[in-house]
Design a protein around this motif. Structure first.
Motif, PDB file in Angstrom:
ATOM      1  N   GLY A 154       0.845  -1.408   0.076  1.00 34.19           N
ATOM      2  CA  GLY A 154      -0.078   0.139   0.013  1.00 34.19           C
ATOM      3  C   GLY A 154       0.922   1.317  -0.067  1.00 34.19           C
ATOM      4  O   GLY A 154       0.524   2.290  -0.679  1.00 34.19           O
ATOM      5  N   GLU A 155       1.856   1.306   0.573  1.00 36.42           N
ATOM      6  CA  GLU A 155       2.774   2.285   0.688  1.00 36.42           C
ATOM      7  C   GLU A 155       3.527   2.653  -0.437  1.00 36.42           C
ATOM      8  O   GLU A 155       3.734   3.876  -1.035  1.00 36.42           O
ATOM      9  CB  GLU A 155       3.998   2.361   1.802  1.00 36.42           C
ATOM     10  CG  GLU A 155       4.887   3.347   1.933  1.00 36.42           C
ATOM     11  CD  GLU A 155       6.108   2.896   3.144  1.00 36.42           C
ATOM     12  OE1 GLU A 155       7.294   3.456   2.967  1.00 36.42           O
ATOM     13  OE2 GLU A 155       5.701   2.145   4.042  1.00 36.42           O
ATOM     14  N   GLN A 156       4.024   1.724  -1.311  1.00 39.20           N
ATOM     15  CA  GLN A 156       4.477   1.853  -2.496  1.00 39.20           C
ATOM     16  C   GLN A 156       3.733   1.986  -3.723  1.00 39.20           C
ATOM     17  O   GLN A 156       4.047   2.349  -4.757  1.00 39.20           O
ATOM     18  CB  GLN A 156       5.319   0.521  -2.532  1.00 39.20           C
ATOM     19  CG  GLN A 156       6.785   0.512  -1.684  1.00 39.20           C
ATOM     20  CD  GLN A 156       7.579  -0.807  -2.023  1.00 39.20           C
ATOM     21  OE1 GLN A 156       7.112  -1.544  -2.497  1.00 39.20           O
ATOM     22  NE2 GLN A 156       8.846  -0.673  -1.637  1.00 39.20           N
ATOM     23  N   SER A 157       2.420   1.903  -3.412  1.00 38.42           N
ATOM     24  CA  SER A 157       1.464   1.873  -4.654  1.00 38.42           C
ATOM     25  C   SER A 157       1.209   3.479  -5.112  1.00 38.42           C
ATOM     26  O   SER A 157       1.196   4.174  -4.433  1.00 38.42           O
ATOM     27  CB  SER A 157       0.216   1.476  -4.054  1.00 38.42           C
ATOM     28  OG  SER A 157      -0.913   1.527  -4.961  1.00 38.42           O
ATOM     29  N   THR A 158       0.805   3.385  -6.128  1.00 36.62           N
ATOM     30  CA  THR A 158       0.459   4.680  -6.740  1.00 36.62           C
ATOM     31  C   THR A 158      -0.740   5.147  -6.101  1.00 36.62           C
ATOM     32  O   THR A 158      -1.857   4.388  -5.835  1.00 36.62           O
ATOM     33  CB  THR A 158       0.208   4.630  -8.199  1.00 36.62           C
ATOM     34  OG1 THR A 158       1.428   4.421  -8.842  1.00 36.62           O
ATOM     35  CG2 THR A 158      -0.056   6.141  -8.847  1.00 36.62           C
ATOM     36  N   ARG A 215      14.565   1.578  -4.196  1.00 34.28           N
ATOM     37  CA  ARG A 215      15.183   1.299  -3.124  1.00 34.28           C
ATOM     38  C   ARG A 215      15.923   0.191  -3.231  1.00 34.28           C
ATOM     39  O   ARG A 215      15.966  -0.673  -4.234  1.00 34.28           O
ATOM     40  CB  ARG A 215      14.085   0.677  -2.045  1.00 34.28           C
ATOM     41  CG  ARG A 215      13.237   1.669  -1.411  1.00 34.28           C
ATOM     42  CD  ARG A 215      12.565   1.333  -0.081  1.00 34.28           C
ATOM     43  NE  ARG A 215      11.644   2.180   0.339  1.00 34.28           N
ATOM     44  CZ  ARG A 215      11.772   3.135   1.182  1.00 34.28           C
ATOM     45  NH1 ARG A 215      13.022   3.178   1.748  1.00 34.28           N
ATOM     46  NH2 ARG A 215      10.955   3.929   1.804  1.00 34.28           N
ATOM     47  N   ASP A 216      17.058   0.392  -2.580  1.00 37.68           N
ATOM     48  CA  ASP A 216      18.336  -0.922  -2.864  1.00 37.68           C
ATOM     49  C   ASP A 216      17.884  -2.100  -2.133  1.00 37.68           C
ATOM     50  O   ASP A 216      16.964  -2.323  -1.569  1.00 37.68           O
ATOM     51  CB  ASP A 216      19.534  -0.129  -2.593  1.00 37.68           C
ATOM     52  CG  ASP A 216      19.856   0.219  -1.168  1.00 37.68           C
ATOM     53  OD1 ASP A 216      19.112  -0.157  -0.100  1.00 37.68           O
ATOM     54  OD2 ASP A 216      20.637   1.089  -0.839  1.00 37.68           O
ATOM     55  N   ALA A 217      19.159  -2.848  -2.275  1.00 34.72           N
ATOM     56  CA  ALA A 217      18.799  -4.208  -1.501  1.00 34.72           C
ATOM     57  C   ALA A 217      18.780  -4.052  -0.002  1.00 34.72           C
ATOM     58  O   ALA A 217      18.366  -4.953   0.860  1.00 34.72           O
ATOM     59  CB  ALA A 217      19.951  -5.240  -1.999  1.00 34.72           C
ATOM     60  N   ARG A 243      19.812   4.072 -13.095  1.00 33.33           N
ATOM     61  CA  ARG A 243      20.632   2.811 -13.154  1.00 33.33           C
ATOM     62  C   ARG A 243      20.477   2.136 -12.075  1.00 33.33           C
ATOM     63  O   ARG A 243      20.771   0.916 -11.820  1.00 33.33           O
ATOM     64  CB  ARG A 243      21.895   3.045 -13.651  1.00 33.33           C
ATOM     65  CG  ARG A 243      22.152   3.555 -15.280  1.00 33.33           C
ATOM     66  CD  ARG A 243      23.522   3.136 -15.699  1.00 33.33           C
ATOM     67  NE  ARG A 243      23.723   3.532 -16.944  1.00 33.33           N
ATOM     68  CZ  ARG A 243      23.519   2.540 -18.179  1.00 33.33           C
ATOM     69  NH1 ARG A 243      23.072   1.364 -17.825  1.00 33.33           N
ATOM     70  NH2 ARG A 243      23.599   2.818 -19.355  1.00 33.33           N
ATOM     71  N   ASP A 244      20.256   2.907 -10.823  1.00 30.50           N
ATOM     72  CA  ASP A 244      20.310   2.408  -9.506  1.00 30.50           C
ATOM     73  C   ASP A 244      19.170   1.582  -9.136  1.00 30.50           C
ATOM     74  O   ASP A 244      18.719   0.957  -7.983  1.00 30.50           O
ATOM     75  CB  ASP A 244      20.445   3.459  -8.349  1.00 30.50           C
ATOM     76  CG  ASP A 244      21.978   4.148  -8.781  1.00 30.50           C
ATOM     77  OD1 ASP A 244      23.025   3.375  -8.959  1.00 30.50           O
ATOM     78  OD2 ASP A 244      22.082   5.070  -8.430  1.00 30.50           O
ATOM     79  N   CYS A 245      17.886   2.062  -9.917  1.00 29.98           N
ATOM     80  CA  CYS A 245      16.426   1.547  -9.459  1.00 29.98           C
ATOM     81  C   CYS A 245      16.395   0.085 -10.108  1.00 29.98           C
ATOM     82  O   CYS A 245      17.281  -0.213 -10.848  1.00 29.98           O
ATOM     83  CB  CYS A 245      15.548   2.295 -10.020  1.00 29.98           C
ATOM     84  SG  CYS A 245      15.509   3.996  -9.484  1.00 29.98           S
TER      85      CYS A 245
END
Length: 399
Positions: free
Chosen positions: A69-73, A167-169, A178-180
């Motif tokens: 839910g937090e990461q959702s659009t 977010r990274d590992a 490139r980091d995504c």
């Protein structure tokens, strides 16, 4: 998942929807195997009730995790994304669908069957259930989007929507393309074989010029924001186009009171008028989404306003400008930046909201110096530099 059809589960959620989740978790611990899952539904419905108002209006919309839910659009941005889909698109894929709000909104808005790819099996199962709950024509595929694209024929999709995880590992935030995950730039050769048009959601921290350079074929770039922040950048790329070096995309800033669109060449050719604001006039601050794409001279020429300074990005007009993409306030006073004025201001204004633009003193330092107390409806003190290079204090009406 079996829980989706468990009548006792959903009846319990409905019966306890207004109860305290922490107390529920303690009181019901161990009494049913699905208690933690059920309490999460109640927590998420409260936490995301504004962001996901449409989805939560369905009693059996399911949250597989709180993070989903937090990461959702949110609904509002999802509707804007859906409006970006060009007419005539017949095959659409969401390559990083997550909870599926974008995929479901696009399917409802366009009437087109949407393929939603999600690599997490738990989230993917929830998306399949939720699409049925809200009646969206969405086909769910549980796979890594790169593997899925390799498995389909070349030219399979008219449109691909993708929202790489920022977010990274270790869970830390990242911003560079490139980091995504996935790395869109590495995927471009594969995407060009499978997709006609790519719509990619990006971090609002990215530099616009660098983004256009990294994503050749960009036909439109949107900066989307509220009154307080730029929420995201979205690029629409024609992956099959042979675009010459002098091609310029359309840039759009979508704001609370409308949209401004332009091309970089227009900004380069625009002429800005400079001047000093006066009491009785109006001072305007562009919304954050506009600030992100930086049409500084164009704002002055297009809206017939005076810019205070090339580096201040504040605009002055004699009267209100209803369609300016920003916030406007009437000017009460324009005062010199002097120690005598700083001593008098707290006596004249017991409360002030202090801000600074292109000013030799940071807003928080100036606020402490003035012993300013904020309050609803308090006047706003805008500390800014005007032409030629003069710092002033502009007192504005409160709102």
């Amino acid at each position: 998942m079996e829980i989706f059809d468990d009548e006792r589960f959903w009846a319990w959620v409905e019966a306890h929807n207004n109860d305290d989740p922490a107390k529920l978790r303690l009181a019901w611990h161990g009494r049913e195997p699905w208690i933690d899952d059920a309490v999460r539904q109640i927590e998420c419905r409260r936490k995301y009730r504004r962001k996901l108002q449409y989805e939560i209006s369905y009693d059996r919309f399911y949250f597989p995790t709180s993070l989903s839910g937090e990461q959702s659009t949110g609904d509002e941005l999802a509707r804007i994304h859906a409006a970006m889909i060009p007419s005539g698109a017949h095959t659409i894929v969401d390559l990083t669908s997550g909870l599926g709000v974008d995929a479901m909104t696009i399917a409802r808005a366009t009437g087109v069957h949407v393929v939603a790819v999600e690599r997490d099996s738990v989230v993917s199962a929830a998306l399949r259930h939720n699409a049925g709950v809200v009646g969206a024509d969405v086909e769910t595929i549980c796979a890594d989007c790169r593997d899925y694209l390799e498995s389909v024929p070349d030219g399979r999709f008219d449109i691909a929507f993708i929202d790489p995880a920022r977010r990274d590992a270790d869970g830390g935030r990242v911003f560079g393309i490139r980091d995504c995950e996935p790395d869109i730039l590495t995927m471009l050769p594969l995407l060009r074989r499978k997709v006609r048009t790519l719509i990619v959601k990006l971090s609002p921290m990215l530099d616009v010029t660098r983004t256009l350079r990294d994503l050749p074929g960009t036909t439109d770039l949107w900066s989307l924001g509220s009154s307080t922040e730029c929420k995201e950048i979205v690029a629409c790329c024609d992956l099959q186009a042979d675009i010459s070096g002098d091609y310029e995309p359309d840039i759009h800033a979508v704001t609370p009171n409308g949209e401004i669109s332009f091309r970089l060449g227009e900004e380069a050719c625009a002429e800005s008028k400079y001047g000093t604001p006066m009491a009785g006039g109006w001072l305007y601050e562009p919304w954050p989404a506009v600030m992100k794409v930086a049409p500084w001279r164009l704002l002055s020429s297009r809206y017939g306003m005076v810019q205070l300074h090339p580096n201040t990005h504040l605009y002055y007009s004699l009267g209100p400008v209803s369609d300016f993409p920003g916030e406007g306030r009437r000017i009460l006073e324009v005062l010199p930046f002097a120690s005598s004025v700083l001593k008098q201001l707290p006596r004249r204004y017991s409360r002030m909201q202090v801000a600074a633009r292109n000013f030799p003193m940071a807003a928080n330092v100036l606020s402490r110096k003035l012993r300013a107390k904020e309050g609803h409806g308090a006047p706003r003190l805008m500390a800014a530099t005007v032409v030629p290079d003069t710092p002033v204090l502009i007192v504005l009406e409160g709102q």
